[in-house]
Scaffold this motif. Structure first.
Motif, PDB file in Angstrom:
ATOM      1  N   THR A   4      16.845   7.282  -9.424  1.00  0.00           N
ATOM      2  CA  THR A   4      17.099   7.506 -10.845  1.00  0.00           C
ATOM      3  C   THR A   4      18.495   7.060 -11.236  1.00  0.00           C
ATOM      4  OG1 THR A   4      15.618   9.409 -10.731  1.00  0.00           O
ATOM      5  CG2 THR A   4      17.043   9.250 -12.656  1.00  0.00           C
ATOM      6  N   SER A   7      18.560   3.352 -11.429  1.00  0.00           N
ATOM      7  CA  SER A   7      17.913   2.902 -12.667  1.00  0.00           C
ATOM      8  C   SER A   7      18.863   3.027 -13.848  1.00  0.00           C
ATOM      9  CB  SER A   7      16.659   3.725 -12.937  1.00  0.00           C
ATOM     10  OG  SER A   7      15.711   3.526 -11.942  1.00  0.00           O
ATOM     11  N   ILE A  44      15.261  -3.426 -18.767  1.00  0.00           N
ATOM     12  CA  ILE A  44      14.107  -2.698 -18.226  1.00  0.00           C
ATOM     13  C   ILE A  44      12.935  -3.643 -17.993  1.00  0.00           C
ATOM     14  CG2 ILE A  44      12.337  -0.994 -18.801  1.00  0.00           C
ATOM     15  CD1 ILE A  44      14.531   0.659 -20.130  1.00  0.00           C
ATOM     16  N   LYS A  48      11.551  -4.260 -14.282  1.00  0.00           N
ATOM     17  CA  LYS A  48      10.161  -3.904 -13.968  1.00  0.00           C
ATOM     18  C   LYS A  48       9.385  -5.113 -13.460  1.00  0.00           C
ATOM     19  CE  LYS A  48       9.802   0.435 -14.895  1.00  0.00           C
ATOM     20  NZ  LYS A  48       9.390   1.394 -13.896  1.00  0.00           N
ATOM     21  N   ASP A  56      13.195  -2.954  -6.856  1.00  0.00           N
ATOM     22  CA  ASP A  56      13.231  -1.734  -7.650  1.00  0.00           C
ATOM     23  C   ASP A  56      14.127  -0.690  -6.975  1.00  0.00           C
ATOM     24  OD1 ASP A  56      11.407  -1.504  -5.545  1.00  0.00           O
ATOM     25  OD2 ASP A  56      10.301   0.078  -6.562  1.00  0.00           O
ATOM     26  N   SER A  78      19.305  -7.194 -13.833  1.00  0.00           N
ATOM     27  CA  SER A  78      19.473  -6.366 -15.022  1.00  0.00           C
ATOM     28  C   SER A  78      20.422  -7.024 -16.013  1.00  0.00           C
ATOM     29  CB  SER A  78      19.996  -4.995 -14.618  1.00  0.00           C
ATOM     30  OG  SER A  78      20.149  -4.173 -15.740  1.00  0.00           O
TER      31      SER A  78
END
Length: 98
Positions: A4, A7, A44, A48, A56, A78
């Motif tokens: 998390t 991310s 995102i 993905k 990931d 990203s």
């Protein structure tokens, strides 16, 4: 570092690069709020998409080990996602205004 947190860092990098790209390339800017939103969704979307290949956040932390090479690729993808999102939205806007 958890998946998390990775991310969230990836999304922050997308926001940062979209705003920096908009700042230095005035032609592609949508203001601070627009660049931030585009940076979030662009990063995102690309994360993905490339996450299926193994970049990931959960692959980075697989089996409790931290893989810095995969993290670097994740952050780079990203950043590219934020920039590509900004450019593509600008192209769509220009096409719709014609």
């Amino acid at each position: 570092m958890t998946g998390t947190l990775i991310s969230l860092i990836s999304i922050f990098i997308g926001i940062l690069t979209a705003n920096l790209f908009g700042y230095f390339r005035k032609k592609y800017t949508f203001g601070l709020t627009g660049n931030t939103l585009i940076g979030v969704f662009g990063s995102i979307l690309l994360i993905k998409t490339f996450g299926r290949v193994g970049f990931d956040p959960w692959s980075i932390m697989k089996f409790g080990n931290f893989n810095s090479f995969l993290l670097t690729i994740n952050l780079l993808v990203s950043a590219i996602g934020g920039i590509v999102g900004l450019i593509s939205i600008k192209l769509i806007k220009n096409r719709m205004n014609k």
